[in-house]
Design a protein around this motif. Structure first.
Motif, PDB file in Angstrom:
ATOM      1  N   GLY A  30      45.655  22.233   6.039  1.00  0.00           N
ATOM      2  CA  GLY A  30      44.754  22.111   4.903  1.00  0.00           C
ATOM      3  C   GLY A  30      44.296  23.438   4.336  1.00  0.00           C
ATOM      4  N   ASP A  31      44.626  24.533   4.989  1.00  0.00           N
ATOM      5  CA  ASP A  31      44.278  25.877   4.520  1.00  0.00           C
ATOM      6  C   ASP A  31      45.588  26.591   4.210  1.00  0.00           C
ATOM      7  OD1 ASP A  31      43.408  28.473   4.089  1.00  0.00           O
ATOM      8  OD2 ASP A  31      42.266  28.615   5.947  1.00  0.00           O
ATOM      9  N   TRP A  32      45.805  26.956   2.968  1.00  0.00           N
ATOM     10  CA  TRP A  32      47.068  27.570   2.556  1.00  0.00           C
ATOM     11  C   TRP A  32      47.232  28.999   3.078  1.00  0.00           C
ATOM     12  CZ3 TRP A  32      46.333  31.926  -0.336  1.00  0.00           C
ATOM     13  CH2 TRP A  32      45.091  32.068  -0.941  1.00  0.00           C
ATOM     14  N   ARG A  33      46.162  29.579   3.601  1.00  0.00           N
ATOM     15  CA  ARG A  33      46.224  30.957   4.098  1.00  0.00           C
ATOM     16  C   ARG A  33      46.627  30.999   5.562  1.00  0.00           C
ATOM     17  NH1 ARG A  33      40.132  32.020   3.051  1.00  0.00           N
ATOM     18  NH2 ARG A  33      40.241  29.933   3.893  1.00  0.00           N
ATOM     19  N   ASP A  34      47.333  32.058   5.921  1.00  0.00           N
ATOM     20  CA  ASP A  34      47.554  32.389   7.321  1.00  0.00           C
ATOM     21  C   ASP A  34      46.520  33.442   7.688  1.00  0.00           C
ATOM     22  OD1 ASP A  34      49.702  30.708   7.531  1.00  0.00           O
ATOM     23  OD2 ASP A  34      51.207  32.278   7.406  1.00  0.00           O
ATOM     24  N   HIS A  35      46.075  33.445   8.923  1.00  0.00           N
ATOM     25  CA  HIS A  35      45.068  34.395   9.380  1.00  0.00           C
ATOM     26  C   HIS A  35      45.668  35.262  10.480  1.00  0.00           C
ATOM     27  CE1 HIS A  35      42.058  32.120   7.142  1.00  0.00           C
ATOM     28  NE2 HIS A  35      42.698  31.053   7.573  1.00  0.00           N
ATOM     29  N   VAL A  36      45.493  36.557  10.362  1.00  0.00           N
ATOM     30  CA  VAL A  36      45.971  37.505  11.369  1.00  0.00           C
ATOM     31  C   VAL A  36      44.746  38.195  11.952  1.00  0.00           C
ATOM     32  CG1 VAL A  36      47.386  39.538  11.813  1.00  0.00           C
ATOM     33  CG2 VAL A  36      48.174  37.807  10.176  1.00  0.00           C
ATOM     34  N   LEU A  37      44.577  38.059  13.259  1.00  0.00           N
ATOM     35  CA  LEU A  37      43.386  38.569  13.937  1.00  0.00           C
ATOM     36  C   LEU A  37      43.782  39.575  15.004  1.00  0.00           C
ATOM     37  CD1 LEU A  37      41.756  35.095  14.610  1.00  0.00           C
ATOM     38  CD2 LEU A  37      41.262  36.615  12.694  1.00  0.00           C
ATOM     39  N   SER A  38      43.067  40.668  15.072  1.00  0.00           N
ATOM     40  CA  SER A  38      43.290  41.692  16.095  1.00  0.00           C
ATOM     41  C   SER A  38      42.238  41.569  17.187  1.00  0.00           C
ATOM     42  CB  SER A  38      43.218  43.076  15.460  1.00  0.00           C
ATOM     43  OG  SER A  38      44.230  43.210  14.507  1.00  0.00           O
ATOM     44  N   ARG A  39      42.405  42.372  18.205  1.00  0.00           N
ATOM     45  CA  ARG A  39      41.490  42.388  19.345  1.00  0.00           C
ATOM     46  C   ARG A  39      40.033  42.444  18.874  1.00  0.00           C
ATOM     47  NH1 ARG A  39      39.343  46.594  22.452  1.00  0.00           N
ATOM     48  NH2 ARG A  39      38.852  45.893  24.543  1.00  0.00           N
ATOM     49  N   THR A  40      39.189  41.664  19.440  1.00  0.00           N
ATOM     50  CA  THR A  40      37.750  41.499  19.196  1.00  0.00           C
ATOM     51  C   THR A  40      37.429  40.682  17.943  1.00  0.00           C
ATOM     52  OG1 THR A  40      37.249  43.517  17.920  1.00  0.00           O
ATOM     53  CG2 THR A  40      37.246  43.709  20.342  1.00  0.00           C
ATOM     54  N   GLN A  41      38.405  40.317  17.127  1.00  0.00           N
ATOM     55  CA  GLN A  41      38.114  39.490  15.958  1.00  0.00           C
ATOM     56  C   GLN A  41      38.120  38.019  16.351  1.00  0.00           C
ATOM     57  OE1 GLN A  41      41.159  40.978  13.173  1.00  0.00           O
ATOM     58  NE2 GLN A  41      39.442  41.710  11.937  1.00  0.00           N
ATOM     59  N   SER A  42      37.480  37.198  15.510  1.00  0.00           N
ATOM     60  CA  SER A  42      37.420  35.772  15.797  1.00  0.00           C
ATOM     61  C   SER A  42      37.554  34.965  14.519  1.00  0.00           C
ATOM     62  CB  SER A  42      36.114  35.422  16.516  1.00  0.00           C
ATOM     63  OG  SER A  42      35.016  35.699  15.687  1.00  0.00           O
ATOM     64  N   TYR A  43      37.823  33.669  14.697  1.00  0.00           N
ATOM     65  CA  TYR A  43      37.986  32.738  13.576  1.00  0.00           C
ATOM     66  C   TYR A  43      37.402  31.402  13.990  1.00  0.00           C
ATOM     67  CZ  TYR A  43      40.262  29.638  10.236  1.00  0.00           C
ATOM     68  OH  TYR A  43      40.510  28.699   9.276  1.00  0.00           O
ATOM     69  N   ARG A  44      36.578  30.823  13.120  1.00  0.00           N
ATOM     70  CA  ARG A  44      35.999  29.496  13.390  1.00  0.00           C
ATOM     71  C   ARG A  44      36.877  28.441  12.715  1.00  0.00           C
ATOM     72  NH1 ARG A  44      30.789  27.799  14.768  1.00  0.00           N
ATOM     73  NH2 ARG A  44      30.030  29.885  14.307  1.00  0.00           N
ATOM     74  N   ILE A  45      37.360  27.492  13.499  1.00  0.00           N
ATOM     75  CA  ILE A  45      38.204  26.424  12.970  1.00  0.00           C
ATOM     76  C   ILE A  45      37.357  25.515  12.088  1.00  0.00           C
ATOM     77  CG2 ILE A  45      39.630  24.435  13.596  1.00  0.00           C
ATOM     78  CD1 ILE A  45      40.367  26.022  16.164  1.00  0.00           C
ATOM     79  N   ARG A  46      37.848  25.268  10.875  1.00  0.00           N
ATOM     80  CA  ARG A  46      37.052  24.553   9.880  1.00  0.00           C
ATOM     81  C   ARG A  46      37.292  23.044   9.844  1.00  0.00           C
ATOM     82  NH1 ARG A  46      37.836  29.628   8.471  1.00  0.00           N
ATOM     83  NH2 ARG A  46      36.269  30.780   7.304  1.00  0.00           N
ATOM     84  N   GLY A  47      38.504  22.614  10.176  1.00  0.00           N
ATOM     85  CA  GLY A  47      38.829  21.194  10.054  1.00  0.00           C
ATOM     86  C   GLY A  47      39.211  20.554  11.371  1.00  0.00           C
ATOM     87  N   GLN A  48      39.647  19.288  11.278  1.00  0.00           N
ATOM     88  CA  GLN A  48      40.036  18.529  12.467  1.00  0.00           C
ATOM     89  C   GLN A  48      41.558  18.435  12.615  1.00  0.00           C
ATOM     90  OE1 GLN A  48      38.015  18.165  14.677  1.00  0.00           O
ATOM     91  NE2 GLN A  48      36.433  16.640  14.341  1.00  0.00           N
ATOM     92  N   GLY A  49      42.300  18.990  11.663  1.00  0.00           N
ATOM     93  CA  GLY A  49      43.756  18.895  11.682  1.00  0.00           C
ATOM     94  C   GLY A  49      44.402  19.856  12.662  1.00  0.00           C
ATOM     95  N   LEU A  50      45.716  19.966  12.537  1.00  0.00           N
ATOM     96  CA  LEU A  50      46.515  20.802  13.421  1.00  0.00           C
ATOM     97  C   LEU A  50      46.251  22.287  13.173  1.00  0.00           C
ATOM     98  CD1 LEU A  50      48.850  21.025  15.498  1.00  0.00           C
ATOM     99  CD2 LEU A  50      50.414  21.018  13.524  1.00  0.00           C
TER     100      LEU A  50
END
Length: 87
Positions: free
Chosen positions: A39-59
């Motif tokens: 549901g999110d057209w963007r890909d996210h690239v995270l380096s050491r110490t970074q984080s991402y909060r999952i927004r939906g219930q999908g895959l």
């Protein structure tokens, strides 16, 4: 997922699949992580110490962005109210 952070280690050839994890935080400990969320057209690239909060219930797919081992934690939503997000 339990009520505490869970750690994972993946080789470049592995892909981690996660569903129904809205509010969970992916926190990178080692390497560069590639993450994409249904549901999110963007890909996210995270380096050491970074984080991402999952927004939906999908895959959600998580893998290595580079040919190296990655390590990350999944922090369940019940714990995220006490944490400061890096992203």
């Amino acid at each position: 997922m339990s009520g505490r952070p869970t750690s994972y280690r993946l080789t470049p050839a592995e892909l981690f699949r996660l569903r129904r994890a809205q509010g969970t935080i992916v926190r990178v400990r080692c390497g560069t992580v590639w993450l994409t969320e249904q549901g999110d057209w963007r890909d996210h690239v995270l380096s050491r110490t970074q984080s991402y909060r999952i927004r939906g219930q999908g895959l959600v797919l998580i893998g290595a962005a580079n040919p190296q081992v990655i390590e990350f934690d999944l922090v369940p939503p019940s714990m995220t109210i006490h944490m400061k997000e890096s992203t």
